[in-house]
Design a protein around this motif. Structure first.
Motif, mmCIF file in Angstrom:
data_model
loop_
_atom_site.group_PDB
_atom_site.id
_atom_site.type_symbol
_atom_site.label_atom_id
_atom_site.label_comp_id
_atom_site.label_asym_id
_atom_site.label_seq_id
_atom_site.Cartn_x
_atom_site.Cartn_y
_atom_site.Cartn_z
ATOM 1 N N PRO A 244 39.767 43.188 38.617
ATOM 2 C CA PRO A 244 40.815 42.652 37.731
ATOM 3 C C PRO A 244 40.980 43.452 36.440
ATOM 4 C CG PRO A 244 39.519 40.861 38.643
ATOM 5 C CD PRO A 244 38.813 42.132 39.005
ATOM 6 N N ASP A 245 39.863 43.878 35.848
ATOM 7 C CA ASP A 245 39.952 44.679 34.620
ATOM 8 C C ASP A 245 40.580 46.035 34.900
ATOM 9 O OD1 ASP A 245 38.819 42.663 33.171
ATOM 10 O OD2 ASP A 245 36.844 43.606 32.973
ATOM 11 N N PHE A 246 40.199 46.647 36.012
ATOM 12 C CA PHE A 246 40.768 47.948 36.370
ATOM 13 C C PHE A 246 42.286 47.861 36.520
ATOM 14 C CE2 PHE A 246 42.287 50.769 39.789
ATOM 15 C CZ PHE A 246 42.019 51.998 39.216
ATOM 16 N N LEU A 247 42.759 46.830 37.215
ATOM 17 C CA LEU A 247 44.198 46.682 37.417
ATOM 18 C C LEU A 247 44.916 46.355 36.111
ATOM 19 C CD1 LEU A 247 44.408 44.766 40.830
ATOM 20 C CD2 LEU A 247 44.648 47.223 40.385
ATOM 21 N N SER A 248 44.297 45.527 35.266
ATOM 22 C CA SER A 248 44.924 45.174 33.986
ATOM 23 C C SER A 248 45.050 46.392 33.085
ATOM 24 C CB SER A 248 44.104 44.090 33.284
ATOM 25 O OG SER A 248 44.109 42.885 34.028
ATOM 26 N N GLU A 249 43.975 47.189 33.004
ATOM 27 C CA GLU A 249 44.015 48.400 32.185
ATOM 28 C C GLU A 249 45.031 49.391 32.737
ATOM 29 O OE1 GLU A 249 40.027 49.757 32.251
ATOM 30 O OE2 GLU A 249 39.237 48.073 31.070
#
Length: 238
Positions: free
Chosen positions: A97-102
């Motif tokens: 989720p963090d990878f996609l958000s960034e």
């Protein structure tokens, strides 16, 4: 008339030591870096002049086309390295989720300027992949989705059958039957006479294949459906 009959100043120059593929790769690398700096400048210009540029069709098209060319050059360099057996995946663990958000954050200003709604629906899972290579794949896929969507793009992530599945969906007309596939692409399967070489899909497929675990190897899938009923791109990583 032979070469020896030509005046000295007209004698063709030949240098068998020139590696033209290396020359092209170097030029592509320089162009990629220049476009990267241009994109950074466009981001700063948008930020400083949001009220006047945010809704400008000309400015949004300029940024979209610059992003598209930058993605194309990244893929060309990747394919060159692949042909030289010099492209490998550096696998690390990432919270998806963090990878996609960034990743999505860099596209948000353009998406907002174009009036495109983008959402992320990702399970709280970790994945093992090369972040730089996957970023290249997603940049190209999101750029294509921007081109064909009506107004919505959705990023997804889930675990299925022992794979991490990351998808990009849009609410456009979807992929034609000739483009829908499941598996991997080979360079010989590309059609350079059709005007659509699918180099982006070949790059994505190659990146997927660089991710393996045991007997499992990554692949891509293109189909229609998803939440919006449009095109769905998925990369499956073991």
């Amino acid at each position: 008339m032979t070469d020896s009959d030509l005046p000295a100043h007209e004698t063709p120059l030949k240098d068998p030591g020139i590696d033209f593929s290396m020359v092209l790769a170097s030029a592509v690398h320089d162009m990629k870096n220049s476009l990267g700096m241009l994109l950074n400048s466009l981001d700063e210009l948008r930020h400083d002049n949001e009220n006047t540029l945010g809704g400008s069709n000309q400015f949004n098209m300029l940024q979209y086309e610059a992003e598209r060319m930058h993605n194309d050059l990244v893929q060309l360099l990747g394919i060159y390295r692949l042909g030289e057996n010099n492209l490998s995946a550096h696998i690390e663990e990432h919270f998806v989720p963090d990878f996609l958000s960034e990743h999505m954050a860099r596209h948000t200003p353009l998406l907002e300027g174009l009036g495109i709604e983008c959402t992320i629906d990702a399970d709280n899972i970790n994945g093992f992949f090369d972040a730089d290579l996957l970023t290249g794949v997603l940049n190209n896929t999101i750029n294509n989705a921007i081109r064909y969507t009506k107004s919505k793009i959705r990023l997804t992530a889930r675990e299925q059958d022992g794979y991490l599945v990351i998808g990009v969906e849009d609410d456009g007309k979807g992929y034609p039957a000739s483009m829908q596939l499941s598996g991997t692409l080979t360079f010989k399967s590309l059609d350079f006479n059709s005007g659509s070489t699918s180099l982006g899909l070949f790059f994505a497929s190659s990146v997927a294949k660089l991710h393996s675990e045991g007997t499992s190897t990554g692949s891509i899938k293109l189909h229609n459906g998803g939440e919006f009923g449009g095109g769905v791109f998925e990369i499956w990583l073991p």
